[in-house]
Design a protein around this motif. Structure first.
Motif, PDB file in Angstrom:
ATOM      1  N   ASN A 112       0.911  -1.341  -0.053  1.00 37.04           N
ATOM      2  CA  ASN A 112       0.177   0.064   0.042  1.00 37.04           C
ATOM      3  C   ASN A 112       0.782   1.264  -0.017  1.00 37.04           C
ATOM      4  O   ASN A 112       0.630   2.081  -0.667  1.00 37.04           O
ATOM      5  CB  ASN A 112      -0.857   0.051   1.286  1.00 37.04           C
ATOM      6  N   VAL A 113       2.149   1.326   0.651  1.00 34.89           N
ATOM      7  CA  VAL A 113       2.845   2.330   0.797  1.00 34.89           C
ATOM      8  C   VAL A 113       3.723   2.690  -0.640  1.00 34.89           C
ATOM      9  O   VAL A 113       3.470   3.684  -1.229  1.00 34.89           O
ATOM     10  CB  VAL A 113       3.820   2.368   2.047  1.00 34.89           C
ATOM     11  N   ALA A 114       3.863   1.499  -1.312  1.00 35.63           N
ATOM     12  CA  ALA A 114       4.456   1.505  -2.638  1.00 35.63           C
ATOM     13  C   ALA A 114       3.468   2.284  -3.612  1.00 35.63           C
ATOM     14  O   ALA A 114       3.685   2.846  -4.400  1.00 35.63           O
ATOM     15  CB  ALA A 114       4.852   0.317  -2.958  1.00 35.63           C
ATOM     16  N   LEU A 157       1.593   6.615  -6.791  1.00 36.01           N
ATOM     17  CA  LEU A 157       0.542   7.562  -7.166  1.00 36.01           C
ATOM     18  C   LEU A 157       1.008   8.912  -7.042  1.00 36.01           C
ATOM     19  O   LEU A 157       0.801   9.942  -8.044  1.00 36.01           O
ATOM     20  CB  LEU A 157      -0.740   7.242  -6.359  1.00 36.01           C
ATOM     21  N   VAL A 158       1.424   9.337  -5.892  1.00 38.41           N
ATOM     22  CA  VAL A 158       1.819  10.858  -5.617  1.00 38.41           C
ATOM     23  C   VAL A 158       3.000  11.095  -6.482  1.00 38.41           C
ATOM     24  O   VAL A 158       2.945  12.383  -6.910  1.00 38.41           O
ATOM     25  CB  VAL A 158       2.167  10.997  -3.808  1.00 38.41           C
ATOM     26  N   PHE A 159       3.826  10.346  -6.523  1.00 35.09           N
ATOM     27  CA  PHE A 159       4.890  10.411  -7.556  1.00 35.09           C
ATOM     28  C   PHE A 159       4.362  10.999  -9.076  1.00 35.09           C
ATOM     29  O   PHE A 159       4.899  11.646  -9.473  1.00 35.09           O
ATOM     30  CB  PHE A 159       6.185   9.451  -7.601  1.00 35.09           C
ATOM     31  N   GLY A 160       3.631   9.978  -9.541  1.00 29.97           N
ATOM     32  CA  GLY A 160       3.127  10.185 -10.790  1.00 29.97           C
ATOM     33  C   GLY A 160       2.111  11.503 -10.771  1.00 29.97           C
ATOM     34  O   GLY A 160       2.267  12.365 -11.969  1.00 29.97           O
ATOM     35  N   GLY A 206       3.349  14.481 -13.313  1.00 27.62           N
ATOM     36  CA  GLY A 206       2.337  15.124 -14.324  1.00 27.62           C
ATOM     37  C   GLY A 206       2.376  16.755 -14.240  1.00 27.62           C
ATOM     38  O   GLY A 206       2.175  17.207 -15.127  1.00 27.62           O
ATOM     39  N   ILE A 207       2.148  17.084 -12.835  1.00 31.32           N
ATOM     40  CA  ILE A 207       1.996  18.532 -12.932  1.00 31.32           C
ATOM     41  C   ILE A 207       3.108  19.353 -13.189  1.00 31.32           C
ATOM     42  O   ILE A 207       3.082  20.369 -13.885  1.00 31.32           O
ATOM     43  CB  ILE A 207       1.735  18.772 -11.290  1.00 31.32           C
ATOM     44  N   PHE A 208       4.235  18.874 -12.957  1.00 35.45           N
ATOM     45  CA  PHE A 208       5.456  19.493 -13.316  1.00 35.45           C
ATOM     46  C   PHE A 208       5.733  19.640 -14.757  1.00 35.45           C
ATOM     47  O   PHE A 208       6.070  20.541 -15.590  1.00 35.45           O
ATOM     48  CB  PHE A 208       6.785  19.088 -12.595  1.00 35.45           C
TER      49      PHE A 208
END
Length: 96
Positions: free
Chosen positions: A7-9, A14-17, A21-23
């Motif tokens: 779950n942590v992975a 998800l947060v990294f993606g 995407g925003i940057f």
């Protein structure tokens, strides 16, 4: 069920993606804005060059028309109050 490590992975990915995407989207938008501004500047320069060419041609035509007017007394500019269409047509008929 999934373990806590999985779950942590997942959430880390998800947060990294989302962050990536925003940057990435902001980088692409900045490139697009720069290109759009450059294209607009190039278009304005092109219009200015066209206007300069047209103005130079107009001035050359006017200079040639002034010398022709002085020699014959014929006014070829329809905006001029001294313009006479009949004289212009007669001069064309004589020259051909």
């Amino acid at each position: 069920m999934a373990s806590q490590t999985v779950n942590v992975a997942r959430y880390t990915a998800l947060v990294f993606g989302i962050t990536y995407g925003i940057f990435h989207q902001s980088t692409l938008q900045a490139r697009y804005d720069e290109k759009k501004a450059g294209d607009a500047q190039a278009h304005r320069q092109h219009l200015i060059e066209q206007a300069r060419t047209a103005y130079a041609k107009k001035k050359a035509d006017e200079a040639a028309g002034v010398s022709a007017k002085k020699g014959t007394g014929l006014v070829t500019d329809p905006e001029d109050p001294k313009f006479d269409l009949e004289k212009l047509v007669n001069s064309w008929a004589e020259s051909s």
